[in-house]
Enzyme design. Structure first.
Site, short mmCIF file in Angstrom:
data_model
loop_
_atom_site.label_atom_id
_atom_site.label_comp_id
_atom_site.label_asym_id
_atom_site.label_seq_id
_atom_site.Cartn_x
_atom_site.Cartn_y
_atom_site.Cartn_z
N GLY A 254 -38.50 -0.09 -13.87
CA GLY A 254 -38.06 -0.14 -12.49
C GLY A 254 -39.05 0.44 -11.50
O GLY A 254 -39.35 -0.19 -10.47
N PRO A 255 -39.62 1.63 -11.78
CA PRO A 255 -40.56 2.21 -10.83
C PRO A 255 -41.83 1.40 -10.63
O PRO A 255 -42.54 1.60 -9.63
CB PRO A 255 -40.88 3.59 -11.45
CG PRO A 255 -39.68 3.91 -12.29
CD PRO A 255 -39.25 2.59 -12.84
N GLY B 292 -40.69 -5.02 -17.56
CA GLY B 292 -41.36 -3.80 -17.13
C GLY B 292 -40.35 -2.77 -16.68
O GLY B 292 -39.14 -2.97 -16.80
N VAL C 293 -42.44 -2.51 -11.84
CA VAL C 293 -42.14 -3.90 -11.49
C VAL C 293 -40.98 -3.99 -10.50
O VAL C 293 -41.04 -4.73 -9.50
CB VAL C 293 -41.83 -4.72 -12.76
CG1 VAL C 293 -41.36 -6.12 -12.39
CG2 VAL C 293 -43.06 -4.79 -13.65
N GLY C 294 -39.91 -3.24 -10.76
CA GLY C 294 -38.74 -3.31 -9.90
C GLY C 294 -39.04 -2.96 -8.45
O GLY C 294 -38.56 -3.63 -7.52
N GLU D 125 -24.42 -4.23 -7.26
CA GLU D 125 -23.25 -3.97 -8.12
C GLU D 125 -23.58 -2.70 -8.88
O GLU D 125 -24.43 -2.70 -9.76
CB GLU D 125 -23.00 -5.16 -9.05
CG GLU D 125 -21.60 -5.15 -9.65
CD GLU D 125 -21.55 -4.47 -11.00
OE1 GLU D 125 -21.17 -3.27 -11.02
OE2 GLU D 125 -21.89 -5.11 -12.00
N CYS E 61 -19.38 -0.78 -16.29
CA CYS E 61 -19.28 -0.21 -14.94
C CYS E 61 -17.84 -0.23 -14.42
O CYS E 61 -17.45 0.65 -13.65
CB CYS E 61 -20.21 -0.93 -13.98
SG CYS E 61 -20.02 -2.72 -13.98
N LYS F 67 -36.30 -9.44 -13.47
CA LYS F 67 -36.75 -8.27 -14.22
C LYS F 67 -35.55 -7.70 -14.96
O LYS F 67 -34.69 -7.01 -14.40
CB LYS F 67 -37.34 -7.17 -13.33
CG LYS F 67 -38.06 -6.08 -14.17
CD LYS F 67 -38.05 -4.73 -13.54
CE LYS F 67 -36.82 -3.93 -13.81
NZ LYS F 67 -36.65 -3.53 -15.25
N GLU G 221 -19.58 9.11 -13.23
CA GLU G 221 -19.54 8.03 -14.21
C GLU G 221 -20.22 8.52 -15.49
O GLU G 221 -21.38 8.93 -15.48
CB GLU G 221 -20.28 6.81 -13.66
CG GLU G 221 -20.19 5.59 -14.57
CD GLU G 221 -20.85 4.37 -13.96
OE1 GLU G 221 -20.29 3.27 -14.09
OE2 GLU G 221 -21.93 4.52 -13.35
#
Length: 477
Positions: free
Chosen positions: A203-204, A201, A206-207, A245, A284, A170, A384
């Site tokens: 995250g909420p 899709g 499909v993830g 990560e 990152c 995903k 960040e």
């Protein structure tokens, strides 16, 4: 307009279960450049079951056969390099010249290097009276970010396939178009049906299905620390393996023994700024905190201002551009909010600011920005930002520098600049980070990459990255 209206599941391009689509926006023009399917839980379920059905056969294929597939994928990436680089430059905003080398070049290297790693890794070894076996962990859910979209996909898909795992990918819905090109390349390379599956899709939706599903044996996630915590919570329900990560707030220490005269000072400061501004700061592992001796602060500030004045902000397809736009309006406003907060909390703004760069009112552009006299408790020193914002923090001595460097809940990367290599290494050993660059040491695509503390767990790339996707079984005699 690039319209992708199919998902890649079970070796076929299939119609999604739902009717929804997600728009992909060109970061430099703010115009819609394409659409992809808005995958549903049913789509995720289909992909997981396809990967599960393919696992038994794929996990038993010889290592050489898996390595050969990875090599064909690598060559396919090279053949379509310019096309993918242009896509990512539009999706993310990285200048095309850099996108060509980093956003596509590195993924091609990763697939090729994993072919070599699986050839060299012993499938079994003897330990006293036991025989140790290395076996694939199973079905892997790979959930990837938008900042280095294909690079992070390769960091998960290449070692997973090499190990004998099957994959459901995903990609980020912000920059997903490059993943469809990879799926075409994997299909053309002859991957067996179900070995690699692509579902786009949010995250909420499909993830979360991927992270929680009992038929998924491992989740490999790259993204924010907050999202990583959510993935871990969902995965814990079935006690599956999780590799994360996550975020970073990486320090760059210029030690007090460094040659800070003339060109040497310029080189030291320029290295730090480049380590912060790469990919418009959307990295990152960006070196976002520059720690300098308090006695040399005025000199460092002057050089930093001079270096930033030469940064060319503009279109990713302008050959002169060194800093492109941010990925989205949401990200731009987040970065601007941090800049305003830095000013409000008393940090001294010495370059840039929250206003749009002159002549670039359209596109998600932010000025290259530098704050000085930043203290560890300030928000811009702790959180960040994920944009072209550098904070300069003065220190008193080496102990103070190490204390400030480690005063963060992140621990992904760092840098040390010194005239004394042995001292630089000694200081680097004290930094609680997964990687440290010494005097501008370059990124090594086969060295392990990953973080301490809330920057995640597990490692990517090289042999350690391959072993993340393996279980170890002991046969006792």
């Amino acid at each position: 307009m690039l319209v992708r209206d199919r998902l890649f599941i079970g070796g076929e391009w299939v119609t999604p279960c739902g009717q929804g689509t997600l728009e992909v926006v060109n970061s430099a023009t703010e115009e819609v450049m394409g659409t992809v399917p808005e995958g549903t839980p049913e789509d995720a379920e289909r992909a997981i079951l396809a990967a599960r059905a393919a696992f038994d056969s794929w996990s038993q294929t010889p290592a050489e056969e898996r390595a050969a597939l990875l090599e064909r994928i690598s060559r396919g990436l090279n053949e379509r390099q310019s096309e993918i680089a242009a896509l990512v430059a539009q999706e993310v905003g990285m200048p095309f010249v850099l996108s060509n080398v980093i956003q596509v070049g590195l993924p091609a290297v990763t697939f090729m290097s994993m072919a070599e790693e699986i050839r060299q890794l012993p499938a079994e070894e003897t330990l006293a009276s036991s025989l140790l076996l290395r076996e694939p962990v199973g079905v892997v859910a790979a959930i990837t970010p938008w900042n280095y979209p294909l690079h992070q996909i390769a960091a998960k898909v290449a070692p997973a396939l090499a190990a004998g795992c099957t994959v459901v990918l995903k990609p980020s819905e912000v920059a997903p178009l490059n993943a469809f090109v990879l799926a075409e390349i994997i299909e053309a390379a002859g991957a067996p049906a179900g070995v690699f599956n692509l579902v786009t899709g949010t995250g909420p939706v499909v993830g979360e299905v991927l992270a929680a599903h009992p038929e998924v044996d491992m989740v490999s996630f790259t993204g924010s620390t907050a999202a990583g915590k959510r993935v871990s919570e969902l995965a814990a329900r079935t006690v599956k393996r999780v590799a994360l990560e996550l975020g970073g707030k990486s320090p760059y220490l210029i030690l007090d023994d460094a040659d800070l005269s003339g060109e040497a000072l310029v080189q030291a400061v320029m290295n730090g700024i480049q380590g912060c501004y790469l990919n418009s700061g959307q990295t990152c592992s960006a070196l976002t905190r520059m720690l300098v001796p308090r006695s040399r602060l005025p000199e460092v500030e002057a050089v930093a201002q001079a270096v930033v004045s030469q940064v060319k902000v503009g279109s990713p397809f302008d050959a002169a551009t060194t800093l492109g736009p941010l990925v989205s309006d949401v990200q731009r406003e987040r970065v601007r909010g941090h800049i305003r907060q830095g000013v409000a909390e008393g940090a001294r703004l010495i370059a840039g600011g929250a206003e749009s760069p002159e002549g670039l009112e359209r596109g998600y552009y932010v000025q290259p920005t530098i704050f000085s006299d930043v203290t560890p408790e300030m928000t811009i020193a702790r959180e960040e930002i994920f944009g072209p914002v550098l904070v300069i923090q003065p220190y008193e001595d080496e102990e103070d520098a190490v204390r400030i460097a480690n005063a963060t809940h992140y621990g992904l990367a760092g840098g040390v600049w010194s005239s004394d290599r042995e001292r630089a290494v000694r200081v680097a050993r004290r930094l609680r980070t997964g990687q440290v660059s010494i005097n501008g040491g370059a990124f090594n695509p086969v060295a392990p990459f990953g973080g301490y503390k809330q920057s995640g767990n597990g490692r990517e790339f090289g042999r350690l990255g391959l072993e993340e996707f393996m279980e170890v079984k002991a046969l006792q005699f």
